[in-house]
Each structure stands twice: as C-alpha cells, then as structure tokens.
Design a protein around this motif. Structure first.
Motif, mmCIF file in Angstrom:
data_model
loop_
_atom_site.group_PDB
_atom_site.id
_atom_site.type_symbol
_atom_site.label_atom_id
_atom_site.label_comp_id
_atom_site.label_asym_id
_atom_site.label_seq_id
_atom_site.Cartn_x
_atom_site.Cartn_y
_atom_site.Cartn_z
ATOM 1 N N GLU A 1 35.872 44.007 -9.544
ATOM 2 C CA GLU A 1 34.751 44.262 -8.637
ATOM 3 C C GLU A 1 33.438 44.184 -9.415
ATOM 4 O OE1 GLU A 1 34.974 44.477 -5.529
ATOM 5 O OE2 GLU A 1 37.022 45.118 -5.054
ATOM 6 N N PRO A 2 32.647 43.121 -9.206
ATOM 7 C CA PRO A 2 31.395 42.989 -9.966
ATOM 8 C C PRO A 2 30.373 44.050 -9.550
ATOM 9 C CG PRO A 2 32.045 40.908 -8.929
ATOM 10 C CD PRO A 2 32.857 41.991 -8.301
ATOM 11 N N GLU A 3 29.741 44.644 -10.538
ATOM 12 C CA GLU A 3 28.653 45.583 -10.281
ATOM 13 C C GLU A 3 27.298 44.949 -10.582
ATOM 14 O OE1 GLU A 3 29.759 48.911 -12.733
ATOM 15 O OE2 GLU A 3 30.896 49.820 -11.083
ATOM 16 N N ARG A 4 27.269 44.115 -11.607
ATOM 17 C CA ARG A 4 26.053 43.398 -11.989
ATOM 18 C C ARG A 4 26.463 42.256 -12.907
ATOM 19 N NH1 ARG A 4 26.694 47.856 -14.965
ATOM 20 N NH2 ARG A 4 26.457 47.730 -17.231
ATOM 21 N N ALA A 5 25.522 41.385 -13.212
ATOM 22 C CA ALA A 5 25.844 40.244 -14.061
ATOM 23 C C ALA A 5 24.622 39.797 -14.841
ATOM 24 C CB ALA A 5 26.380 39.086 -13.221
ATOM 25 N N SER A 6 24.891 39.202 -15.986
ATOM 26 C CA SER A 6 23.860 38.583 -16.814
ATOM 27 C C SER A 6 24.155 37.094 -16.878
ATOM 28 C CB SER A 6 23.868 39.195 -18.222
ATOM 29 O OG SER A 6 22.974 38.507 -19.077
ATOM 30 N N LEU A 7 23.227 36.295 -16.406
ATOM 31 C CA LEU A 7 23.396 34.844 -16.352
ATOM 32 C C LEU A 7 22.488 34.183 -17.374
ATOM 33 C CD1 LEU A 7 24.339 32.159 -14.963
ATOM 34 C CD2 LEU A 7 22.405 32.462 -13.394
ATOM 35 N N ASN A 8 23.083 33.338 -18.206
ATOM 36 C CA ASN A 8 22.310 32.519 -19.135
ATOM 37 C C ASN A 8 22.514 31.073 -18.719
ATOM 38 O OD1 ASN A 8 21.391 30.970 -21.377
ATOM 39 N ND2 ASN A 8 21.597 32.753 -22.699
ATOM 40 N N GLY A 9 21.488 30.497 -18.112
ATOM 41 C CA GLY A 9 21.589 29.136 -17.613
ATOM 42 C C GLY A 9 21.210 28.083 -18.629
ATOM 43 N N GLY A 10 21.016 28.478 -19.876
ATOM 44 C CA GLY A 10 20.547 27.574 -20.916
ATOM 45 C C GLY A 10 19.319 28.176 -21.572
ATOM 46 N N PHE A 11 18.751 27.481 -22.533
ATOM 47 C CA PHE A 11 17.621 28.023 -23.282
ATOM 48 C C PHE A 11 16.476 28.422 -22.351
ATOM 49 C CE2 PHE A 11 13.635 27.559 -25.653
ATOM 50 C CZ PHE A 11 13.871 28.453 -26.680
ATOM 51 N N GLY A 12 16.053 29.688 -22.455
ATOM 52 C CA GLY A 12 14.928 30.173 -21.669
ATOM 53 C C GLY A 12 15.235 30.421 -20.207
ATOM 54 N N LYS A 13 16.527 30.473 -19.842
ATOM 55 C CA LYS A 13 16.906 30.660 -18.439
ATOM 56 C C LYS A 13 17.851 31.850 -18.314
ATOM 57 C CE LYS A 13 16.478 25.756 -17.233
ATOM 58 N NZ LYS A 13 17.182 24.568 -16.694
ATOM 59 N N ALA A 14 17.303 33.049 -18.463
ATOM 60 C CA ALA A 14 18.093 34.279 -18.390
ATOM 61 C C ALA A 14 17.776 35.016 -17.095
ATOM 62 C CB ALA A 14 17.795 35.168 -19.593
ATOM 63 N N TYR A 15 18.833 35.506 -16.440
ATOM 64 C CA TYR A 15 18.679 36.199 -15.160
ATOM 65 C C TYR A 15 19.585 37.423 -15.133
ATOM 66 C CZ TYR A 15 17.007 31.534 -13.762
ATOM 67 O OH TYR A 15 16.353 30.331 -13.693
ATOM 68 N N LEU A 16 19.176 38.423 -14.366
ATOM 69 C CA LEU A 16 20.013 39.570 -14.064
ATOM 70 C C LEU A 16 20.324 39.541 -12.575
ATOM 71 C CD1 LEU A 16 18.244 42.385 -16.131
ATOM 72 C CD2 LEU A 16 20.279 41.058 -16.750
ATOM 73 N N LEU A 17 21.603 39.657 -12.233
ATOM 74 C CA LEU A 17 22.025 39.606 -10.843
ATOM 75 C C LEU A 17 22.769 40.886 -10.489
ATOM 76 C CD1 LEU A 17 22.533 36.556 -12.262
ATOM 77 C CD2 LEU A 17 22.928 35.993 -9.874
ATOM 78 N N ASP A 18 22.742 41.240 -9.214
ATOM 79 C CA ASP A 18 23.500 42.401 -8.772
ATOM 80 C C ASP A 18 24.655 41.952 -7.886
ATOM 81 O OD1 ASP A 18 22.392 41.899 -6.246
ATOM 82 O OD2 ASP A 18 20.791 43.367 -6.526
ATOM 83 N N ARG A 19 25.426 42.903 -7.413
ATOM 84 C CA ARG A 19 26.628 42.596 -6.644
ATOM 85 C C ARG A 19 26.324 41.758 -5.402
ATOM 86 N NH1 ARG A 19 31.888 44.387 -5.778
ATOM 87 N NH2 ARG A 19 32.546 44.354 -3.603
ATOM 88 N N ALA A 20 25.229 42.074 -4.729
ATOM 89 C CA ALA A 20 24.888 41.356 -3.502
ATOM 90 C C ALA A 20 24.622 39.877 -3.753
ATOM 91 C CB ALA A 20 23.675 42.004 -2.841
ATOM 92 N N ASP A 21 24.224 39.523 -4.973
ATOM 93 C CA ASP A 21 23.995 38.119 -5.312
ATOM 94 C C ASP A 21 25.306 37.354 -5.478
ATOM 95 O OD1 ASP A 21 21.146 38.338 -5.498
ATOM 96 O OD2 ASP A 21 21.375 39.247 -7.483
ATOM 97 N N LEU A 22 26.394 38.073 -5.734
ATOM 98 C CA LEU A 22 27.644 37.442 -6.141
ATOM 99 C C LEU A 22 28.742 37.492 -5.089
ATOM 100 C CD1 LEU A 22 27.732 39.071 -9.692
ATOM 101 C CD2 LEU A 22 26.869 36.794 -9.119
ATOM 102 N N ILE A 23 28.733 38.530 -4.257
ATOM 103 C CA ILE A 23 29.825 38.765 -3.315
ATOM 104 C C ILE A 23 29.379 38.449 -1.895
ATOM 105 C CG2 ILE A 23 31.374 40.498 -2.342
ATOM 106 C CD1 ILE A 23 32.072 39.683 -5.169
ATOM 107 N N THR A 24 30.185 37.663 -1.192
ATOM 108 C CA THR A 24 29.918 37.319 0.202
ATOM 109 C C THR A 24 30.552 38.364 1.110
ATOM 110 O OG1 THR A 24 29.938 34.971 -0.354
ATOM 111 C CG2 THR A 24 30.179 35.547 1.970
ATOM 112 N N SER A 25 29.812 38.817 2.100
ATOM 113 C CA SER A 25 30.323 39.851 2.999
ATOM 114 C C SER A 25 30.165 39.407 4.450
ATOM 115 C CB SER A 25 29.583 41.175 2.766
ATOM 116 O OG SER A 25 28.194 41.017 2.998
#
Length: 253
Positions: free
Chosen positions: A140-164
């Motif tokens: 069950e994801p609570e949050r996530a750290s996304l590195n899309g490549g150099f200079g592309k860092a994001y923080l995501l929460d559960r609502a960004d990842l789970i479809t309801s």
C-alpha cells in the motif's frame, strides 16, 4: 553570508504522475527494502512485481525468505522500481515507494484477483505460485519519490498513484474475459497499441492487464504501458475505447 538553498523538488504535474504510473505498471522486478527483525538494520532484496488493478504493487514471496519474515514483523517497506538502460544507470527514471505491506489471505477475493494479475504479468511464476510457502503481499503506497532524470525530482502522495472509484471493481469483474478475448481474436490491434501508442518495437505483444487509466502489454522481450486518451469512468467504456484506439493507430499508418 548565508545562501538560500534552491529547492530541487519540482511541482508534481500530470507528466510526473504519468511517468510514475508507467514505472510502476511496467515493472516486473524491483528492489524491496525492509527492516530486519531483531537488529532494526535495513535489508534489501530483489523481488518480482506486478500491480493490482488500482495500481498498488504486488509481490509474490516465499515464507522462507528473510524479507518475508521482516514484512510480517514490521510491514513498513520501500520498493525501488525502474530498469536502467544503456549508459549511466543514474540517468534513467526510477521511483521509490514508501509502503505498508499487507499479506493477502489465500482464497480470498483479493488474493484471487492479485494472483491472477501477478501471473498474467509473470507467467513463469505459475511453477511455484500455488506452493503453500508462497504468499502474495499488496504494498500500500503512502508516498513516493520520483527521479525522472537529472534535475527532475518529484514527491508524490498516494492519491497520485492509486486509482479509486466504482470503476475499479467494475473493470476487475470483467478484466480477464476482456484480456482473453483480445489475446485470442485481436492480436493485430494489440500490436497497434504497442507500436503506435507505446512506441514499442518487436512482435508477439499480448495484453496482460486493463485498468481505468490504460493497459499493460508484454512480449518475450519486455513490457509496455499504454494509457487511454482519457481515464475510464465505467467498465462499459472499455470496448469502445479499444476500438477507437485501434482505428486511430491504423489511420496513422
């Protein structure tokens, strides 16, 4: 003189969410980090992965494995996904999910669905999935750290990842019959989805999963994620969307 540190975290946008979901949905393995019982030390291991229909990662693990005992003792874990390509492995996108692991009861509706989806994505696991010492965990994801490549860092929460929403269960009820039909009678359309929409190469593509956001495809050489033009709001929309996408792909040549 004190310099103000520049915030390296970008604002999460639709492109970042799509990349995160692509990494999660297309992954077939990942690095699972758990907390070792007794010592509290971090313990990392490679595991096979798939996703539930709402996007939560699934793992099939042996009860004899050290990481399984760790999850039962403390469900906190993290999962690193993202396959390195050519060149510098740190130049390729990856995502780390902070999760709570939930062991699914064998024979429950949740377990049956998770097992079906896991084996669709990882058919070789059929050799051992039914053995008594193997269990499926839903992470069950609570949050996530996304590195899309150099200079592309994001923080995501559960609502960004789970479809309801109701569409999730509606689609799950008829998903396997839709997959069987497409793989038996419409392999030409699946090839169009892979080549035109997924920008994938090669032959032998099959559909392994449908969800409200899109579809998962696989071949002998890899996996491909294809998103629908718009998320489904009801399961009955799936057929029309697949037909229109096939028409659009054929028209584009």
């Amino acid at each position: 003189m004190t310099e103000t540190r520049k915030d390296v975290i970008r604002e999460t946008d639709a492109e970042a969410v799509r990349l995160a979901k692509t990494l999660i949905r297309s992954a077939r393995f990942g690095a699972l980090a758990v907390i070792e019982p007794g010592t509290g030390a971090p313990l990392a291991s490679r595991v096979g992965t798939a996703t539930d229909i709402d996007g939560a990662p699934l793992i099939l693990v042996s009860m004899l494995a050290a990481h399984t005992g760790a999850l039962l003792a403390d469900p906190r874990c993290s999962l690193l996904l993202g396959e390195p390509g050519k060149g510098d492995p740190l130049a390729h996108p990856r995502i780390t999910l902070a999760c709570q692991a939930l062991r699914l009861d064998r024979g429950s509706a949740e377990h049956l669905r998770a097992e079906r989806r896991y084996l669709n994505s990882n058919p070789k696991a059929k050799l051992y999935a039914g053995l008594g010492d193997f269990s499926i965990f839903r992470l069950e994801p609570e949050r996530a750290s996304l590195n899309g490549g150099f200079g592309k860092a994001y923080l995501l929460d559960r609502a960004d990842l789970i479809t309801s929403g109701p569409v999730v269960e509606e689609l799950a009820a008829g998903e396997q019959s839709a997959l069987d039909h497409m793989n038996a009678d419409h392999r030409d359309a699946i090839a169009i989805y892979a080549h035109h929409f997924g920008r994938a190469e090669g032959d032998g593509w099959i559909a392994t999963g449908f969800d409200p956001d899109g579809m998962d495809l696989a071949s002998a050489d890899g996996a491909c994620r294809v998103f629908f033009p718009q998320p489904l709001t009801a399961a009955r929309e799936l057929r029309a969307v697949l037909i229109e996408m096939a028409k659009a792909g054929r028209a584009a040549g």
